[in-house]
Structure formats: structure tokens, C-alpha cells
Write a protein that holds these residues in place. Structure first.
Motif, PDB file in Angstrom:
ATOM      1  N   LYS A   1       0.799  -1.106  -0.037  1.00 18.24           N
ATOM      2  CA  LYS A   1      -0.375   0.256  -0.432  1.00 18.24           C
ATOM      3  C   LYS A   1       1.100   1.452   0.135  1.00 18.24           C
ATOM      4  O   LYS A   1       1.758   1.466   0.440  1.00 18.24           O
ATOM      5  CB  LYS A   1      -1.382   0.532   1.499  1.00 18.24           C
ATOM      6  CG  LYS A   1      -1.984  -1.719   1.315  1.00 18.24           C
ATOM      7  CD  LYS A   1      -2.764  -0.728   1.972  1.00 18.24           C
ATOM      8  CE  LYS A   1      -4.276  -1.755   1.791  1.00 18.24           C
ATOM      9  NZ  LYS A   1      -4.370  -1.884   2.961  1.00 18.24           N
ATOM     10  N   PHE A   2       0.021   1.957  -0.516  1.00 11.88           N
ATOM     11  CA  PHE A   2       1.342   3.264  -0.839  1.00 11.88           C
ATOM     12  C   PHE A   2       1.382   4.210   0.868  1.00 11.88           C
ATOM     13  O   PHE A   2       0.308   4.404   1.621  1.00 11.88           O
ATOM     14  CB  PHE A   2       0.792   4.246  -2.189  1.00 11.88           C
ATOM     15  CG  PHE A   2       1.810   5.246  -1.737  1.00 11.88           C
ATOM     16  CD1 PHE A   2       2.761   5.693  -3.077  1.00 11.88           C
ATOM     17  CD2 PHE A   2       1.300   6.867  -1.562  1.00 11.88           C
ATOM     18  CE1 PHE A   2       2.939   6.081  -3.346  1.00 11.88           C
ATOM     19  CE2 PHE A   2       2.073   8.049  -1.783  1.00 11.88           C
ATOM     20  CZ  PHE A   2       3.474   7.579  -2.870  1.00 11.88           C
ATOM     21  N   ILE A   3       2.413   4.534   1.214  1.00 16.87           N
ATOM     22  CA  ILE A   3       3.001   5.731   2.514  1.00 16.87           C
ATOM     23  C   ILE A   3       3.711   6.173   1.672  1.00 16.87           C
ATOM     24  O   ILE A   3       4.441   6.911   1.324  1.00 16.87           O
ATOM     25  CB  ILE A   3       3.476   4.135   3.532  1.00 16.87           C
ATOM     26  CG1 ILE A   3       4.971   4.090   2.842  1.00 16.87           C
ATOM     27  CG2 ILE A   3       2.921   2.592   4.085  1.00 16.87           C
ATOM     28  CD1 ILE A   3       5.692   3.066   3.391  1.00 16.87           C
ATOM     29  N   VAL A   4       3.432   7.588   2.573  1.00 19.19           N
ATOM     30  CA  VAL A   4       3.797   8.351   2.557  1.00 19.19           C
ATOM     31  C   VAL A   4       5.053   9.056   4.128  1.00 19.19           C
ATOM     32  O   VAL A   4       4.288   8.044   4.938  1.00 19.19           O
ATOM     33  CB  VAL A   4       3.635   9.689   2.576  1.00 19.19           C
ATOM     34  CG1 VAL A   4       2.565  10.088   1.405  1.00 19.19           C
ATOM     35  CG2 VAL A   4       2.051  10.139   3.987  1.00 19.19           C
ATOM     36  N   GLY A   5       6.177  10.530   4.436  1.00 22.55           N
ATOM     37  CA  GLY A   5       6.225  10.186   5.366  1.00 22.55           C
ATOM     38  C   GLY A   5       8.031   9.899   5.702  1.00 22.55           C
ATOM     39  O   GLY A   5       8.139   9.039   5.177  1.00 22.55           O
ATOM     40  N   TYR A   6       8.561  10.304   6.859  1.00 25.32           N
ATOM     41  CA  TYR A   6       9.966   9.478   6.921  1.00 25.32           C
ATOM     42  C   TYR A   6      10.717  10.173   5.449  1.00 25.32           C
ATOM     43  O   TYR A   6      11.227   8.883   5.122  1.00 25.32           O
ATOM     44  CB  TYR A   6      10.023   9.009   7.334  1.00 25.32           C
ATOM     45  CG  TYR A   6      11.405   8.294   8.088  1.00 25.32           C
ATOM     46  CD1 TYR A   6      11.351   9.188   9.338  1.00 25.32           C
ATOM     47  CD2 TYR A   6      11.994   7.476   7.796  1.00 25.32           C
ATOM     48  CE1 TYR A   6      12.600   9.028  10.111  1.00 25.32           C
ATOM     49  CE2 TYR A   6      13.288   6.916   8.742  1.00 25.32           C
ATOM     50  CZ  TYR A   6      13.942   7.906   9.308  1.00 25.32           C
ATOM     51  OH  TYR A   6      14.597   7.547  10.463  1.00 25.32           O
ATOM     52  N   GLY A   7      10.673  11.338   5.079  1.00 25.49           N
ATOM     53  CA  GLY A   7      11.065  10.342   3.633  1.00 25.49           C
ATOM     54  C   GLY A   7      10.414  10.770   2.611  1.00 25.49           C
ATOM     55  O   GLY A   7      10.535  11.007   1.221  1.00 25.49           O
ATOM     56  N   LEU A   8       9.418   9.946   2.771  1.00 26.15           N
ATOM     57  CA  LEU A   8       8.276   9.343   1.350  1.00 26.15           C
ATOM     58  C   LEU A   8       7.464  10.453   0.716  1.00 26.15           C
ATOM     59  O   LEU A   8       6.782  11.560   2.072  1.00 26.15           O
ATOM     60  CB  LEU A   8       7.976   8.207   1.242  1.00 26.15           C
ATOM     61  CG  LEU A   8       8.699   7.524   1.504  1.00 26.15           C
ATOM     62  CD1 LEU A   8       8.736   5.529   2.461  1.00 26.15           C
ATOM     63  CD2 LEU A   8       9.703   6.723   0.353  1.00 26.15           C
TER      64      LEU A   8
END
Ligand code: IMP
Ligand code: MG
Length: 369
Positions: A152-159
Motif C-alpha cells: 500500500k502506498f505510504i508517505v512520511g519519513y522522507g517518502l
């Protein structure tokens, strides 16, 4: 929950859990490399946070550099990988550790291998903080993995998602259901619930789920759940919550792309309210509010008696029956009022006035959700 551009994301991996995973990678690599001085190479942009945290934890001397290549646009991995920028150092005979934020399809990793083929390094070690095994379709060995995650697509911590989200210290996951406004509509008999539900569903493009209607529909069409429900009703027993919840689940799934739902006639007990919360959570969604139309008893009695004159409903003709129904309503809903008040989700709306006035009052509550 957070919103980036047009999409909603929910908390997924905390800063603390990330820290633990990074530490695990550091320990593994430091143990294995002994006194060798590695060159850590971060792949920009995504790996900047990881590399920073990683080298701060690394217990021995090391070198750090970054290269840049990108393979992502929006939320889908694309086949074309951009050219490499930044590899200026001679790496002959060195132990190189690639620090990746995430390995998804493995396309980027393939490119990395291609690039380092001609660098005459002593060894090329691959370390990634996040790894999606279900998406990975290459054979390159991943020497160190911080955490395996679902596809699943994730965001945060650089992403990021189209540039946003890199700065977040925690990781968030794309919600499978995008944002819905879900309302539990309440009101004593005669409060005008049906009328208002019809306006609200038009105005906000919501799906009105009346459990009574859902029951009747399932029984009439002899669905498996309808037959199950009927078997209890025929014995004079209450239909178990799970059967009702399963029916609601079907209704919600049928309308997965909806803006939201108006629940009418459900929940009626604490256990049902909890079950509904769980159902919505399962759908990456939530109940936003219990909206209750508040009307004084005397007004209700007058309204219902008047309705009884024309509707022919026997339960609307007798004042003592009417009063009893109203009393029942308050006894039953008091518990639910508490349940939703505890979550700051109870909104009482004055149900006396013209239909339009009441719609305006309801709208002002919904607009703020
Ligand atoms: P791969 O080439 O398919 O393995 O994908 C690697 C690159 O895609 C990463 O360096 C990220 O830039 C991007 N990527 C893959 N999955 C995600 C994700 O869930 N969120 C954000 N970016 C991702
Ligand atoms: Mg990357």
C-alpha cells in the motif's frame, strides 16, 4: 488522519517504531562489517531522513554520500528511471552500502545494480528501511530490511506523494476508502427524520441506509442474510447484531465510492454502536456524528395525532401509545447519546420550525464535520 493534495492518509508507523527499525539495521550492518569503513550511499530524495538518522546511530567511522534517481510519479511506480546524478567519488575496492527508504517493484534497485556494475566495488550491500514483498519482482538480494510492509502506498519519513509528506516524522498509509461523511440520524417519532434524511441525502450526495428498509429488502428478495434474519423474527427473537451488521456491511460495500452514509434506525444499543464503529474503521472510515432532532414531547404528540388523522397508522391514533413510543425512544437513545457524547460526536438540533429552517440547522452541523 492527514490530507495531501487530494488524498487521505492514516497513521501507520510511528516515529518510535521507525527508530527501532533503523537501530536494528544499524546493529546488523555494524556487526557484519566490523572495522571496515563503509561508504553509505543514500538514494535521494526519499532516503534523506533515513540516512541522517542511520549515520548518527552508526557506532564506527563511515563515509556518507548521496546519489539521485527517481522512478515515481504520483502513486504508481513507472518503468522509466531517470538518469543518475551525483556519483563522483572513486569507489574502487570499497564496501558500498546502499541505503534505500523503500523498495517497491525493485526497478530502482535494478538501476542501482546496473550503475555499480562498473565501479569495481569490493561489495555492494543493499539495505532498505521499508520493503514491500508483494510488489517486489526482481531477484536481487536485499541484505538488510528494516520493516516489511503491505503493498500500500505510504508517505512520511522522507517518502512523498507528489512532493508532499516527506517532512513527516511518522509514516502514514493511503486510506483505501477516501473521505466520507457518515452520520447517524436520530429523532423521536414525529421529529421529521424521514423528511430531513431525504433533503440531506440530496444536498450532500449521501446514501441513506434505513435498517428497516434493508431488512425488508433482504427478506423480500430472499437473500441468504434476509432468510437468516427472518428465521429469528419468525421465532419471535431479535435478529442478532452480527446479522444486521453483515447486512449493513453489504450496503456499505455496494456503495464504496459514496460521499458518505446516513444511518437511520441503527445503532440502537451500545454494542451496535461499537459494531458500527468497527465496521467503518474496517472500511478506513468513521462515524462523524450522531445528529438528533430534538422536539418537545407535546409538539410530537400533536404532530403524530395529526398524522394519524390521515395516515391511517394505528400507532399514530392513540395518544397513550404515542406517549409510550416517545418515552421508549428517550430511554433507548439516552445510552447512545452518552456513547457519542463521549467521542464529542453528539449534535442535538432543534427540530421545531419549518422544514427549511430545520434543514439549515442540520446543514450547519454537517458543514462543520
Ligand atoms: P521501486 O523502484 O518500484 O522499487 O520503487 C522505489 C521508489 O518508488 C522509491 O524510492 C520511492 O521513491 C517510490 N515509492 C515506492 N513505494 C512508495 C510508497 O509507498 N510511497 C512513496 N514512494 C514510494
Ligand atoms: Mg527512493
Amino acid at each position: 488522519m492527514i490530507k495531501l493534495h487530494d488524498l487521505y492518509f492514516k497513521p501507520f508507523i510511528s516515529e518510535q517504531e521507525i527508530d527501532t527499525a533503523v537501530q536494528k539495521m544499524v546493529d546488523g550492518i555494524a556487526d557484519d562489517l566490523g572495522d571496515e569503513v563503509p561508504v553509505f550511499i543514500g538514494i535521494l530524495n526519499g532516503s534523506f531522513m533515513l540516512v541522517s538518522d542511520f549515520v548518527k546511530k552508526y557506532p564506527k567511522p563511515c563515509e556518507v554520500t548521496f546519489i539521485k534517481l527517481a522512478s515515481y510519479e504520483g502513486v504508481k511506480s513507472t518503468e522509466d528511471i531517470q538518469r543518475l546524478i551525483g556519483l563522483t567519488q572513486d569507489l574502487t575496492g570499497r564496501t558500498v552500502v546502499i541505503l534505500e527508504d523503500i523498495i517497491d517493484s525493485g526497478n530502482t534497485l535494478e538501476e542501482v545494480h546496473r550503475i555499480f556494475e562498473n565501479e569495481n566495488v569490493k561489495q555492494l550491500i543493499i539495505a532498505t528501511l521499508f520493503y514491500k514483498p508483494e510488489a517486489y519482482n526482481k531477484d536481487f538480494k536485499l541484505h538488510y530490511v528494516g520493516m516489511e510492509i503491505p503493498n500500500k502506498f505510504i508517505v512520511g519519513y522522507g517518502l512523498d506523494y507528489d512532493g508532499l509528506g516527506r517532512d513527516l516524522p511518522d509514516v502514514y498509509q493511503l486510506k483505501t476508502t477516501q473521505h466520507m461523511t457518515n452520520i447517524v440520524l436520530f429523532g423521536p417519532p414525529g421529529a421529521g427524520k424521514g423528511t430531513q434524511a431525504n433533503f440531506l441525502k440530496e444536498k450532500y450526495d449521501l446514501i441513506h441506509i434505513s435498517t428497516g428498509d434493508v431488512f425488508r429488502f433482504n427478506i423480500k428478495n430472499e437473500t441468504a442474510l434476509g432468510m437468516l434474519a427472518k428465521s429469528f423474527m419468525d421465532k419471535g427473537e431479535l435478529v442478532p447484531d452480527q446479522v444486521t451488521i453483515d447486512m449493513l456491511n453489504k450496503e456499505v460495500e455496494k456503495n464504496a465510492g459514496a460521499n458518505g452514509f446516513i444511518f437511520d434506525g441503527f445503532p440502537r444499543t451500545n454494542a451496535q454502536a461499537k459494531a458500527l464503529d468497527d465496521l467503518m474503521e474496517d472500511k478506513d472510515s468513521q462515524i462523524d456524528a450522531m445528529v438528533a432532532l430534538e422536539v418537545e414531547d407535546e409538539v410530537l404528540v400533536q404532530r403524530l395525532l395529526k398524522r394519524g388523522e390521515t395516515s391511517g397508522r394505528t400507532d399514530d391514533a392513540d395518544e397513550s401509545i404515542i406517549r409510550n413510543r416517545i418515552k421508549q425512544y428517550y430511554t433507548k437513545t439516552a445510552i447512545l447519546k452518552d456513547y457519542y457524547t463521549d467521542q464529542n460526536k453528539y449534535f442535538g438540533v432543534d427540530g421545531v420550525g419549518s422544514v427549511e429552517d430545520i434543514t439549515v440547522r442540520l446543514s450547519s452541523v454537517i458543514d462543520k464535520l
